[in-house]
Design a protein around this motif. Structure first.
Motif, mmCIF file in Angstrom:
data_model
loop_
_atom_site.group_PDB
_atom_site.id
_atom_site.type_symbol
_atom_site.label_atom_id
_atom_site.label_comp_id
_atom_site.label_asym_id
_atom_site.label_seq_id
_atom_site.Cartn_x
_atom_site.Cartn_y
_atom_site.Cartn_z
ATOM 1 N N THR A 1 -0.948 -7.344 -8.604
ATOM 2 C CA THR A 1 -0.009 -6.227 -8.779
ATOM 3 C C THR A 1 0.642 -5.931 -7.427
ATOM 4 O O THR A 1 0.091 -6.317 -6.385
ATOM 5 C CB THR A 1 -0.745 -4.959 -9.257
ATOM 6 O OG1 THR A 1 -1.648 -4.547 -8.222
ATOM 7 C CG2 THR A 1 -1.499 -5.194 -10.545
ATOM 8 N N PRO A 2 1.787 -5.231 -7.417
ATOM 9 C CA PRO A 2 2.427 -4.897 -6.138
ATOM 10 C C PRO A 2 1.484 -4.186 -5.163
ATOM 11 O O PRO A 2 1.518 -4.447 -3.964
ATOM 12 C CB PRO A 2 3.582 -3.983 -6.549
ATOM 13 C CG PRO A 2 3.918 -4.410 -7.930
ATOM 14 C CD PRO A 2 2.616 -4.797 -8.554
ATOM 15 N N ILE B 1 -0.893 -6.679 -3.609
ATOM 16 C CA ILE B 1 -0.163 -7.529 -2.649
ATOM 17 C C ILE B 1 0.040 -6.775 -1.339
ATOM 18 O O ILE B 1 -0.157 -7.328 -0.254
ATOM 19 C CB ILE B 1 1.192 -7.993 -3.237
ATOM 20 C CG1 ILE B 1 0.965 -8.913 -4.445
ATOM 21 C CG2 ILE B 1 2.021 -8.729 -2.185
ATOM 22 C CD1 ILE B 1 2.196 -9.170 -5.297
ATOM 23 N N ARG B 2 0.416 -5.489 -1.463
ATOM 24 C CA ARG B 2 0.618 -4.669 -0.253
ATOM 25 C C ARG B 2 -0.666 -4.556 0.554
ATOM 26 O O ARG B 2 -0.636 -4.587 1.784
ATOM 27 C CB ARG B 2 1.125 -3.275 -0.631
ATOM 28 C CG ARG B 2 2.621 -3.226 -0.815
ATOM 29 C CD ARG B 2 3.116 -1.808 -1.016
ATOM 30 N NE ARG B 2 4.042 -1.781 -2.125
ATOM 31 C CZ ARG B 2 3.833 -1.177 -3.279
ATOM 32 N NH1 ARG B 2 2.726 -0.501 -3.480
ATOM 33 N NH2 ARG B 2 4.726 -1.218 -4.239
ATOM 34 N N PHE C 1 -1.455 -8.060 2.344
ATOM 35 C CA PHE C 1 -0.559 -8.443 3.446
ATOM 36 C C PHE C 1 -0.178 -7.284 4.375
ATOM 37 O O PHE C 1 0.621 -7.469 5.290
ATOM 38 C CB PHE C 1 0.718 -9.084 2.877
ATOM 39 C CG PHE C 1 0.476 -10.388 2.175
ATOM 40 C CD1 PHE C 1 0.198 -11.538 2.890
ATOM 41 C CD2 PHE C 1 0.520 -10.468 0.795
ATOM 42 C CE1 PHE C 1 -0.032 -12.746 2.238
ATOM 43 C CE2 PHE C 1 0.297 -11.670 0.135
ATOM 44 C CZ PHE C 1 0.017 -12.811 0.862
ATOM 45 N N HIS C 2 -0.744 -6.101 4.126
ATOM 46 C CA HIS C 2 -0.455 -4.901 4.939
ATOM 47 C C HIS C 2 1.051 -4.624 5.004
ATOM 48 O O HIS C 2 1.630 -4.470 6.081
ATOM 49 C CB HIS C 2 -1.015 -5.052 6.358
ATOM 50 C CG HIS C 2 -2.424 -5.543 6.387
ATOM 51 N ND1 HIS C 2 -3.475 -4.794 5.911
ATOM 52 C CD2 HIS C 2 -2.962 -6.727 6.804
ATOM 53 C CE1 HIS C 2 -4.599 -5.487 6.046
ATOM 54 N NE2 HIS C 2 -4.315 -6.658 6.576
ATOM 55 N N LEU C 3 1.659 -4.587 3.835
ATOM 56 C CA LEU C 3 3.114 -4.395 3.768
ATOM 57 C C LEU C 3 3.470 -2.933 3.547
ATOM 58 O O LEU C 3 2.706 -2.202 2.913
ATOM 59 C CB LEU C 3 3.711 -5.235 2.634
ATOM 60 C CG LEU C 3 3.808 -6.734 2.908
ATOM 61 C CD1 LEU C 3 4.016 -7.492 1.617
ATOM 62 C CD2 LEU C 3 4.926 -7.044 3.872
ATOM 63 N N PRO C 4 4.635 -2.495 4.042
ATOM 64 C CA PRO C 4 5.049 -1.103 3.819
ATOM 65 C C PRO C 4 5.542 -0.913 2.391
ATOM 66 O O PRO C 4 6.033 -1.851 1.771
ATOM 67 C CB PRO C 4 6.206 -0.928 4.806
ATOM 68 C CG PRO C 4 6.781 -2.293 4.946
ATOM 69 C CD PRO C 4 5.635 -3.250 4.806
ATOM 70 N N MET D 1 3.965 2.272 9.685
ATOM 71 C CA MET D 1 3.075 1.164 9.996
ATOM 72 C C MET D 1 3.320 0.715 11.432
ATOM 73 O O MET D 1 4.431 0.347 11.793
ATOM 74 C CB MET D 1 3.344 0.016 9.027
ATOM 75 C CG MET D 1 2.240 -0.995 8.995
ATOM 76 S SD MET D 1 2.244 -1.908 7.443
ATOM 77 C CE MET D 1 1.509 -0.753 6.342
ATOM 78 N N ALA E 1 3.526 -6.401 9.700
ATOM 79 C CA ALA E 1 2.714 -7.347 8.935
ATOM 80 C C ALA E 1 3.200 -8.765 9.212
ATOM 81 O O ALA E 1 4.396 -8.992 9.355
ATOM 82 C CB ALA E 1 2.813 -7.028 7.461
ATOM 83 N N ILE F 1 3.340 -11.381 7.327
ATOM 84 C CA ILE F 1 4.233 -11.944 6.294
ATOM 85 C C ILE F 1 5.620 -11.309 6.367
ATOM 86 O O ILE F 1 6.607 -11.895 5.926
ATOM 87 C CB ILE F 1 3.634 -11.807 4.872
ATOM 88 C CG1 ILE F 1 4.291 -12.834 3.925
ATOM 89 C CG2 ILE F 1 3.749 -10.384 4.341
ATOM 90 C CD1 ILE F 1 3.542 -13.104 2.655
ATOM 91 N N GLN G 1 6.474 -8.774 -10.461
ATOM 92 C CA GLN G 1 5.508 -8.016 -9.656
ATOM 93 C C GLN G 1 5.864 -8.107 -8.171
ATOM 94 O O GLN G 1 5.786 -7.122 -7.447
ATOM 95 C CB GLN G 1 4.076 -8.549 -9.878
ATOM 96 C CG GLN G 1 3.572 -8.407 -11.302
ATOM 97 C CD GLN G 1 3.151 -6.995 -11.670
ATOM 98 O OE1 GLN G 1 3.732 -6.021 -11.222
ATOM 99 N NE2 GLN G 1 2.149 -6.887 -12.520
ATOM 100 N N GLY H 1 8.470 -5.824 -6.911
ATOM 101 C CA GLY H 1 8.079 -4.416 -6.807
ATOM 102 C C GLY H 1 7.266 -4.094 -5.565
ATOM 103 O O GLY H 1 6.757 -2.986 -5.430
ATOM 104 N N VAL H 2 7.142 -5.066 -4.653
ATOM 105 C CA VAL H 2 6.321 -4.845 -3.447
ATOM 106 C C VAL H 2 7.092 -4.046 -2.402
ATOM 107 O O VAL H 2 6.647 -3.004 -1.952
ATOM 108 C CB VAL H 2 5.821 -6.189 -2.864
ATOM 109 C CG1 VAL H 2 5.157 -5.990 -1.507
ATOM 110 C CG2 VAL H 2 4.849 -6.846 -3.827
ATOM 111 N N CYS H 3 8.247 -4.542 -2.009
ATOM 112 C CA CYS H 3 9.085 -3.827 -1.033
ATOM 113 C C CYS H 3 10.515 -4.352 -1.139
ATOM 114 O O CYS H 3 10.775 -5.313 -1.868
ATOM 115 C CB CYS H 3 8.553 -3.997 0.389
ATOM 116 S SG CYS H 3 8.528 -5.702 0.959
#
Lengths: 366, 211
Positions: free
Chosen positions: A135-136, A139-140, A143-146, B1, B5, B7, B30, B33-35
């Motif tokens: 799920t998003p 994943i965040r 990968f420590h994503l904003p 942050m 990151a 990636i 999916q 929908g992350v960023c």
């Protein structure tokens, strides 16, 4: 060097080397054959003749750290050896990408900057496998994503994948969340509107008019006062029609239809809390019911007399005075007179206390 | 942050390269929908795809059209009937026909789409210029579609008309007459008589007719 010494030298010792400079400015000596796996390095050697000595080392891209370079060289060394079976290569590749996600990302970036397509494909496939089925939020976390998507962007229905029952449930949940967001927005708007109401006590208002910097003491209005205020607003609304009709008549021989229509337009477009039609008779009527109740009668009488006097003086030469007011930045505040000679205010931009202050200031200046 | 990151340092084109490797549209959705950067990466990954197959997915007009619109470099498009049933209609084909990639498509499969008629097929095929393989088996198309295919697809090599029961010899003759590169034709389950098929072979001896 003697012939016996030369005989001892193995063929691999004769290999030419190139000098490579990594992102931290450290310089490494690498076998040319292996370094040439990278089209970028190959181009530097053939076209520019770089890397032959320590002084003219090939500067590698910023993404290539010494640790990543050694990993990449290991990969190239293994795949450079002829006679390895596909099974061996596959097995090596699988083990090679079994590293933590952070290093895997770094390796992908380094391989991409060196234009090593086979390694880019390998690491990309490994990253794709990590991402797949998550799920998003997961994943965040990995990968420590904003999380920089807006609520609306997040709650967009996932239309491409209606086959998945989980997504259908997710879309229903999103629809609920969207409704909640809208309701919250409405509630916020209501709160903002309520905040506009002038809740200051009479003492504060008077100290403001007199120019004193007294500490304001917030006096909470009682239920009765709020009811009183509502009644006054209703009365005011009912008198609006009459006021607009009166404005359309000729006053003092001047046709002021254009002025009244302009005032109506301003009152429609204005969102300020006191941008309503008020009639200022000699008795100064405040919008706030609580102020009416608590004002000192003696002071009220004094203010009434002064305002009445001011209105009379103003009435004698109102066209010139009107011009003055408009030119001094009061264009938005269209002042008109009824046939009785009383001042009428259309779409006043200020709260009543400021208006009183304005009137008194003009009177004193004369 | 505080720390970027790892990636996140990857350029969008490299992210897109990773997303191209996804086999599932669920995973693509999916990932988008992350960023914001990933959302853009997903769009770019669609633009890089040369093949797009919706086999096994329950697609509707809207979602199919949106995906095809993002896939600028598409050369192969498969929208076959899945186990979920067919939800693609003429309206969907009409929308797809306005996508940039349509003129570059070399292969289209509309196998088993019972919701489409000549109207949609004509709209789609009339905008293709490079089509080499076409599968319209199991649909209710008539000769009208075949006439359009004959006019618009001079490079056509293979056509599957499996179980297209409303197709007649007139349409087939038009195809053979105008599509000079036609090598293979599947007419199993059609109502075209055997004599007619023999006549087609006389016109084009190299043609392989699968019955």
């Amino acid at each position: 060097m003697s012939e016996t010494d030369l005989a001892v030298i193995k063929p691999e010792m004769m290999k030419p080397y190139v000098w490579l400079q990594t992102s931290d400015d450290s310089i490494q000596q690498v076998e040319q054959e292996i370094a040439m796996f990278s089209p970028l390095i190959c181009q530097e050697i053939i076209q520019k003749g770089m890397g032959s000595s320590k002084n003219c080392a090939i500067c590698l891209p910023q993404q290539v750290s010494p640790a990543m370079l050694s990993l990449i060289l290991d990969y190239c060394r293994f795949h450079q050896v002829p006679g390895r079976s596909n099974k061996e290569r596959k097995s090596y590749d699988e083990k090679f990408v079994r590293i933590d996600t952070e290093r895997l990302c770094e390796l992908t970036s380094a391989a991409d900057s060196l234009q090593l397509k086979p390694l880019v494909d390998l690491t990309s496939r490994a990253l794709a496998r990590i991402i797949e089925g998550k799920t998003p939020e997961e994943i965040r976390d990995i990968f420590h994503l904003p999380d920089d998507l807006t609520e609306e962007e997040k709650l967009e229905p996932l239309r491409n994948i209606t086959a998945d029952p989980r997504i259908r449930l997710l879309n229903r949940l999103y629809a609920k969340k969207r409704k909640e967001l809208k309701e919250r927005g409405r509630l916020k708007n209501v709160e903002v509107e309520e905040e506009h109401v002038d809740e200051r006590s009479v003492d504060d208002l008077l100290s403001f008019i007199n120019g004193n910097d007294g500490d304001p003491k917030g006096v909470k209005t009682s239920k009765n006062k709020k009811k009183n205020r509502r009644k006054k607003e209703q009365q005011k609304n009912s008198s609006l029609k009459e006021a607009s009709e009166m404005n359309k008549k000729e006053v003092n021989g001047h046709d002021i239809r254009h002025q009244s229509s302009e005032a109506e337009r301003i009152s429609e477009t204005s969102y300020l809390p006191y941008a309503e039609d008020d009639t200022f008779s000699p008795k100064v009527e405040f919008d706030d019911g609580d102020i009416d109740d608590e004002i000192d009668p003696a002071l009220k009488e004094k203010i009434d007399r002064e305002v009445e006097d001011f209105a009379r003086r103003l009435n004698s030469d109102w066209p010139e005075r009107m011009q003055e007011l408009l030119s001094s930045g009061q264009e938005r505040k269209t002042m008109l007179f009824t046939t009785d000679g009383f001042l009428r205010r259309q779409a006043c931009m200020f709260s009543p206390c400021v208006t009183v202050f304005f009137l008194i200031h003009h009177m004193l200046s004369n | 942050m505080d720390v970027e990151a790892e990636i996140d340092r990857l350029p969008i084109d490299l992210l897109a390269h990773i997303f191209v490797l996804f086999t599932s549209f669920t995973d693509l959705a999916q990932a988008s929908g992350v960023c914001k950067k990933w959302k853009q990466g997903v769009k770019e990954s669609l633009a890089r795809r040369h093949n797009l197959s919706f086999a096994g997915w329950k697609m509707d007009d809207d979602s199919t059209a949106r995906l095809v619109f993002h896939a600028y470099n598409l050369t192969k498009l498969e929208i076959p009937r899945s186990c979920w049933g067919c939800q693609i209609t003429d309206a969907g084909l009409l929308r797809i026909s306005f996508a940039k990639c349509i003129s570059n498509l070399t292969s289209i499969s509309l196998w088993g789409l019972t919701g489409i008629t000549d109207e949609g097929v004509v709209q789609l095929i009339s905008r293709t210029r490079s089509l080499q393989r076409l599968n319209v088996g199991g649909t209710f198309i008539t000769d009208e579609s075949l006439f359009t295919i004959a006019r618009s697809c001079p490079k056509l090599e293979t056509i599957v008309l499996w179980s297209c029961r409303h197709v007649t010899e007139n349409g087939l003759f038009a195809l053979v007459d105008q599509c000079l590169k036609l090598k293979s034709m599947n007419v199993w389950g059609t109502r075209v008589p055997v004599e007619c098929l023999n006549n087609l072979l006389i016109v084009s001896p190299a043609l392989q007719i699968k019955v």
